[in-house]
Scaffold this motif. Sequence first.
Motif, PDB file in Angstrom:
ATOM      1  N   SER A   1      14.899  17.358  -0.184  1.00  0.00           N
ATOM      2  CA  SER A   1      13.579  17.664  -0.772  1.00  0.00           C
ATOM      3  C   SER A   1      12.744  16.420  -1.067  1.00  0.00           C
ATOM      4  N   ALA A   2      13.653  15.560  -1.769  1.00  0.00           N
ATOM      5  CA  ALA A   2      12.682  14.189  -2.095  1.00  0.00           C
ATOM      6  C   ALA A   2      12.147  13.377  -0.767  1.00  0.00           C
ATOM      7  N   LEU A   3      13.342  13.391   0.129  1.00  0.00           N
ATOM      8  CA  LEU A   3      12.932  12.796   1.406  1.00  0.00           C
ATOM      9  C   LEU A   3      11.690  13.380   2.096  1.00  0.00           C
ATOM     10  N   ALA A   4      11.657  14.624   2.167  1.00  0.00           N
ATOM     11  CA  ALA A   4      10.649  15.397   2.723  1.00  0.00           C
ATOM     12  C   ALA A   4       9.376  15.148   1.976  1.00  0.00           C
ATOM     13  N   ARG A   5       9.290  15.081   0.730  1.00  0.00           N
ATOM     14  CA  ARG A   5       7.966  14.777   0.139  1.00  0.00           C
ATOM     15  C   ARG A   5       7.799  13.074   0.293  1.00  0.00           C
ATOM     16  N   HIS A   6       8.523  12.334   0.430  1.00  0.00           N
ATOM     17  CA  HIS A   6       8.453  11.000   0.482  1.00  0.00           C
ATOM     18  C   HIS A   6       7.894  10.804   1.965  1.00  0.00           C
ATOM     19  N   ASP A   7       8.469  11.517   2.916  1.00  0.00           N
ATOM     20  CA  ASP A   7       7.626  11.474   4.309  1.00  0.00           C
ATOM     21  C   ASP A   7       6.297  11.801   4.333  1.00  0.00           C
ATOM     22  N   GLU A   8       6.082  12.987   3.703  1.00  0.00           N
ATOM     23  CA  GLU A   8       4.577  13.503   3.347  1.00  0.00           C
ATOM     24  C   GLU A   8       3.626  12.170   2.905  1.00  0.00           C
ATOM     25  N   ILE A   9       3.981  11.542   1.754  1.00  0.00           N
ATOM     26  CA  ILE A   9       3.348  10.375   1.335  1.00  0.00           C
ATOM     27  C   ILE A   9       3.105   9.215   2.449  1.00  0.00           C
ATOM     28  N   LEU A  10       4.130   8.974   3.141  1.00  0.00           N
ATOM     29  CA  LEU A  10       3.747   8.164   4.168  1.00  0.00           C
ATOM     30  C   LEU A  10       3.055   8.438   5.352  1.00  0.00           C
ATOM     31  N   HIS A  11       2.974   9.680   5.583  1.00  0.00           N
ATOM     32  CA  HIS A  11       2.336  10.401   6.757  1.00  0.00           C
ATOM     33  C   HIS A  11       0.930  10.577   6.326  1.00  0.00           C
ATOM     34  N   ASN A  12       0.664  10.925   5.038  1.00  0.00           N
ATOM     35  CA  ASN A  12      -0.758  10.759   4.594  1.00  0.00           C
ATOM     36  C   ASN A  12      -1.551   9.396   4.716  1.00  0.00           C
ATOM     37  N   LEU A  13      -0.771   8.321   4.575  1.00  0.00           N
ATOM     38  CA  LEU A  13      -1.248   7.056   4.742  1.00  0.00           C
ATOM     39  C   LEU A  13      -1.755   6.791   6.099  1.00  0.00           C
ATOM     40  N   ARG A  14      -1.298   7.172   7.204  1.00  0.00           N
ATOM     41  CA  ARG A  14      -1.629   7.162   8.371  1.00  0.00           C
ATOM     42  C   ARG A  14      -2.941   7.685   8.826  1.00  0.00           C
ATOM     43  N   TYR A  15      -3.539   8.508   7.922  1.00  0.00           N
ATOM     44  CA  TYR A  15      -4.845   8.989   8.169  1.00  0.00           C
ATOM     45  C   TYR A  15      -5.887   8.445   7.184  1.00  0.00           C
TER      46      TYR A  15
ATOM     47  N   ASP B   1       0.934  -1.222  -0.035  1.00  0.00           N
ATOM     48  CA  ASP B   1       0.162  -0.052   0.077  1.00  0.00           C
ATOM     49  C   ASP B   1       0.886   1.271   0.025  1.00  0.00           C
ATOM     50  N   GLN B   2       1.996   1.089   0.462  1.00  0.00           N
ATOM     51  CA  GLN B   2       2.938   2.391   0.672  1.00  0.00           C
ATOM     52  C   GLN B   2       3.372   2.558  -0.894  1.00  0.00           C
ATOM     53  N   ARG B   3       3.886   1.522  -1.466  1.00  0.00           N
ATOM     54  CA  ARG B   3       4.310   1.652  -2.851  1.00  0.00           C
ATOM     55  C   ARG B   3       3.150   2.238  -3.687  1.00  0.00           C
ATOM     56  N   GLU B   4       2.006   1.814  -3.588  1.00  0.00           N
ATOM     57  CA  GLU B   4       0.892   2.192  -4.384  1.00  0.00           C
ATOM     58  C   GLU B   4       0.613   3.829  -4.276  1.00  0.00           C
ATOM     59  N   ALA B   5       1.017   4.090  -3.057  1.00  0.00           N
ATOM     60  CA  ALA B   5       0.821   5.556  -2.741  1.00  0.00           C
ATOM     61  C   ALA B   5       1.868   6.362  -3.270  1.00  0.00           C
ATOM     62  N   GLY B   6       3.128   5.817  -4.020  1.00  0.00           N
ATOM     63  CA  GLY B   6       3.959   6.381  -4.570  1.00  0.00           C
ATOM     64  C   GLY B   6       5.375   6.444  -3.692  1.00  0.00           C
ATOM     65  N   ALA B   7       5.600   5.829  -2.665  1.00  0.00           N
ATOM     66  CA  ALA B   7       6.752   5.688  -1.917  1.00  0.00           C
ATOM     67  C   ALA B   7       7.631   4.899  -2.420  1.00  0.00           C
ATOM     68  N   ARG B   8       8.696   4.912  -2.173  1.00  0.00           N
ATOM     69  CA  ARG B   8       9.894   4.292  -3.104  1.00  0.00           C
ATOM     70  C   ARG B   8      10.948   3.803  -2.076  1.00  0.00           C
ATOM     71  N   ASP B   9      11.643   2.733  -2.281  1.00  0.00           N
ATOM     72  CA  ASP B   9      12.655   2.063  -1.464  1.00  0.00           C
ATOM     73  C   ASP B   9      14.012   2.712  -1.571  1.00  0.00           C
ATOM     74  N   ALA B  10      13.975   3.301  -2.736  1.00  0.00           N
ATOM     75  CA  ALA B  10      15.127   4.143  -3.009  1.00  0.00           C
ATOM     76  C   ALA B  10      15.027   5.385  -3.739  1.00  0.00           C
ATOM     77  N   LEU B  11      15.820   6.435  -3.335  1.00  0.00           N
ATOM     78  CA  LEU B  11      15.607   7.722  -4.048  1.00  0.00           C
ATOM     79  C   LEU B  11      16.853   8.300  -4.439  1.00  0.00           C
ATOM     80  N   GLY B  12      17.300   8.687  -5.633  1.00  0.00           N
ATOM     81  CA  GLY B  12      18.323   9.108  -6.398  1.00  0.00           C
ATOM     82  C   GLY B  12      18.057  10.691  -6.807  1.00  0.00           C
ATOM     83  N   ARG B  13      19.146  11.342  -6.443  1.00  0.00           N
ATOM     84  CA  ARG B  13      19.038  12.738  -6.813  1.00  0.00           C
ATOM     85  C   ARG B  13      20.397  13.325  -7.349  1.00  0.00           C
ATOM     86  N   THR B  14      20.547  14.300  -8.147  1.00  0.00           N
ATOM     87  CA  THR B  14      21.827  14.937  -8.520  1.00  0.00           C
ATOM     88  C   THR B  14      22.622  15.723  -7.594  1.00  0.00           C
ATOM     89  N   SER B  15      21.695  16.283  -6.342  1.00  0.00           N
ATOM     90  CA  SER B  15      22.391  17.146  -5.490  1.00  0.00           C
ATOM     91  C   SER B  15      22.041  16.474  -4.010  1.00  0.00           C
TER      92      SER B  15
END
Length: 77
Positions: free
Chosen positions: A63-77, A43-57
């Motif tokens: 920023s990507a980790l902050a957005r990722h946390d938001e996805i997981l936080h929204n699943l709790r409600y 269900d976390q993957r379906e919501a858009g969460a990922r096991d790995a995040l890669g960025r150029t900087s």
Amino acid sequence: MTDYEQRLIDVLVSTHPGWRYEQRDLPGLPRWWAIRYYPLRPDQREAGARDALGRTSLRRLVSALARHDEILHNLRY
């Protein structure tokens, strides 16, 4: 790694402890990676969460980790 990058990594480790952080200098691939220690539930993957995040900087990775946390936080409600 610069002092600034090391400080950002230290912040990431303390605020996002469920990830390991790697720097890779391979042409055509993101330079900074966050890789989860434990796999996500379907269900976390379906919501858009990922096991790995890669960025150029590191800034973009933060920023990507902050957005990722938001996805997981929204699943709790």
